[in-house]
Each structure stands twice: as C-alpha cells, then as structure tokens.
Design a protein around this motif. Structure first.
Motif, PDB file in Angstrom:
ATOM      1  N   SER A  99     -26.301  -2.962 -28.324  1.00 13.75           N
ATOM      2  CA  SER A  99     -26.416  -2.890 -29.778  1.00 13.75           C
ATOM      3  C   SER A  99     -25.545  -1.768 -30.342  1.00 13.75           C
ATOM      4  N   MET A 100     -25.534  -0.638 -29.643  1.00 20.38           N
ATOM      5  CA  MET A 100     -24.716   0.478 -30.119  1.00 20.38           C
ATOM      6  C   MET A 100     -23.231   0.165 -29.989  1.00 20.38           C
ATOM      7  N   GLN A 101     -22.843  -0.591 -28.965  1.00 26.48           N
ATOM      8  CA  GLN A 101     -21.436  -1.003 -28.843  1.00 26.48           C
ATOM      9  C   GLN A 101     -21.054  -1.893 -30.021  1.00 26.48           C
ATOM     10  N   MET A 102     -21.954  -2.791 -30.399  1.00 26.21           N
ATOM     11  CA  MET A 102     -21.692  -3.652 -31.562  1.00 26.21           C
ATOM     12  C   MET A 102     -21.602  -2.809 -32.831  1.00 26.21           C
ATOM     13  N   ALA A 103     -22.463  -1.801 -32.942  1.00 22.78           N
ATOM     14  CA  ALA A 103     -22.404  -0.904 -34.101  1.00 22.78           C
ATOM     15  C   ALA A 103     -21.070  -0.166 -34.121  1.00 22.78           C
TER      16      ALA A 103
ATOM     17  N   ALA B 119     -42.463  -2.263 -32.046  1.00 25.33           N
ATOM     18  CA  ALA B 119     -42.501  -2.675 -33.454  1.00 25.33           C
ATOM     19  C   ALA B 119     -41.225  -2.223 -34.161  1.00 25.33           C
ATOM     20  N   GLY B 120     -40.692  -1.077 -33.744  1.00 27.90           N
ATOM     21  CA  GLY B 120     -39.432  -0.602 -34.303  1.00 27.90           C
ATOM     22  C   GLY B 120     -38.285  -1.544 -33.991  1.00 27.90           C
ATOM     23  N   VAL B 121     -38.254  -2.067 -32.758  1.00 25.72           N
ATOM     24  CA  VAL B 121     -37.234  -3.049 -32.386  1.00 25.72           C
ATOM     25  C   VAL B 121     -37.333  -4.268 -33.294  1.00 25.72           C
ATOM     26  N   GLU B 122     -38.556  -4.740 -33.505  1.00 30.85           N
ATOM     27  CA  GLU B 122     -38.762  -5.928 -34.347  1.00 30.85           C
ATOM     28  C   GLU B 122     -38.253  -5.691 -35.771  1.00 30.85           C
ATOM     29  N   ALA B 123     -38.589  -4.547 -36.355  1.00 31.79           N
ATOM     30  CA  ALA B 123     -38.159  -4.254 -37.725  1.00 31.79           C
ATOM     31  C   ALA B 123     -36.645  -4.055 -37.804  1.00 31.79           C
TER      32      ALA B 123
ATOM     33  N   GLY C 292     -30.161  -0.330 -31.689  1.00 31.37           N
ATOM     34  CA  GLY C 292     -29.828   0.283 -30.405  1.00 31.37           C
ATOM     35  C   GLY C 292     -30.732   1.459 -30.087  1.00 31.37           C
ATOM     36  N   ILE C 293     -30.997   2.280 -31.081  1.00 31.45           N
ATOM     37  CA  ILE C 293     -31.896   3.422 -30.898  1.00 31.45           C
ATOM     38  C   ILE C 293     -33.300   2.927 -30.534  1.00 31.45           C
ATOM     39  N   ALA C 294     -33.770   1.907 -31.256  1.00 29.83           N
ATOM     40  CA  ALA C 294     -35.110   1.371 -30.991  1.00 29.83           C
ATOM     41  C   ALA C 294     -35.198   0.789 -29.581  1.00 29.83           C
ATOM     42  N   TYR C 295     -34.183   0.024 -29.187  1.00 33.41           N
ATOM     43  CA  TYR C 295     -34.194  -0.528 -27.828  1.00 33.41           C
ATOM     44  C   TYR C 295     -34.217   0.588 -26.782  1.00 33.41           C
TER      45      TYR C 295
END
Length: 134
Positions: A105-109, A63-67, A90-93
């Motif tokens: 995701s973290m690389q994109m961040a 649910a965290g990934v979704e949000a 990235g953290i959620a994934y």
C-alpha cells in the motif's frame, strides 16, 4: 449558507477536533469525532481516512484497515489520486501485523505522491513500519 456548505463546515470542524484529540492522546474522542464526520459525510474519503488512523492509534488496527480501505475506494470514486488514503491504509496494515500489505500500500502511495514532501512522508512512514516490525 447552503446546507451542503454547512455540512462541509461541520465535517471540517469535526476532523479538526479529531486531530486535536489525537494530539492530546485522547484516542477515544478522536475516533468518536472522526466517526461523526464520516457519518455526516459518508462519501468523504478524508473523514474515513481520519477515522481509520484514529482507530489504529486507539489500538483497533483491523477496524482501521477497514476504514482506510473505504477511504481509498472513496478517493478512487472521486477520481482523486491523492496518496494519503493509500498511505493511511499502509500504516493500518502494518499496525495490524500485515507488513507485506502495508509495504504494498505504501509503494502505491509512493507512486501517487508528488516529489518532495509527499514522497518524504511516505518513505518516513515506510521506514517506521519496517523498524517497528523488526
């Protein structure tokens, strides 16, 4: 005070309460107050991001990934290239066991972060995710 200003003020209060609840380890309250903020301001990426992170800490990483994904979409819609929603995703994934997507995701961040504290924040979280994954 205008209605919009009143809503913004209430959202800020709810997000602050969510952060405080998280700090106390009361993740159910953190989720509840972040959800209320997100419901009150459905286009606010910060509210969606905070809800996602609270859900992850409560143990509901999917649910965290979704949000957090919703937060990223809202930030894009606002033309706000802020790194935080992508980092949260990235953290959620990573917490959901998808370290591959977490790293991406973290690389994109990292690409969106400004030099200094923002980049350090991303790198610290990336290292933590890798350590936790083994």
């Amino acid at each position: 005070m205008s209605e919009e200003a009143g809503t913004t003020s209430r959202v800020d209060e709810l997000l602050a309460a969510s952060v405080q609840a998280e700090a106390r380890g009361d993740f159910a309250s953190a989720v509840r107050t972040a959800k209320e903020a997100s419901d009150l301001a459905p286009d606010n990426w910060r509210a969606s991001m905070m809800l996602g992170l609270a859900l992850v800490k409560k143990g509901d990483a999917l649910a965290g990934v979704e949000a957090c994904n919703a937060a990223c979409q809202k930030a894009l819609n606002d033309n706000d290239g802020h790194y935080a929603p992508m980092l949260a995703l990235g953290i959620a994934y990573a917490k959901a066991g998808r370290l591959d997507l977490g790293k991406k995701s973290m690389q994109m961040a990292l690409e969106q972060a400004t030099p200094g504290a923002e980049k350090a924040d991303v790198l610290t979280n990336l290292g933590t995710a890798q350590d936790e994954a083994g």
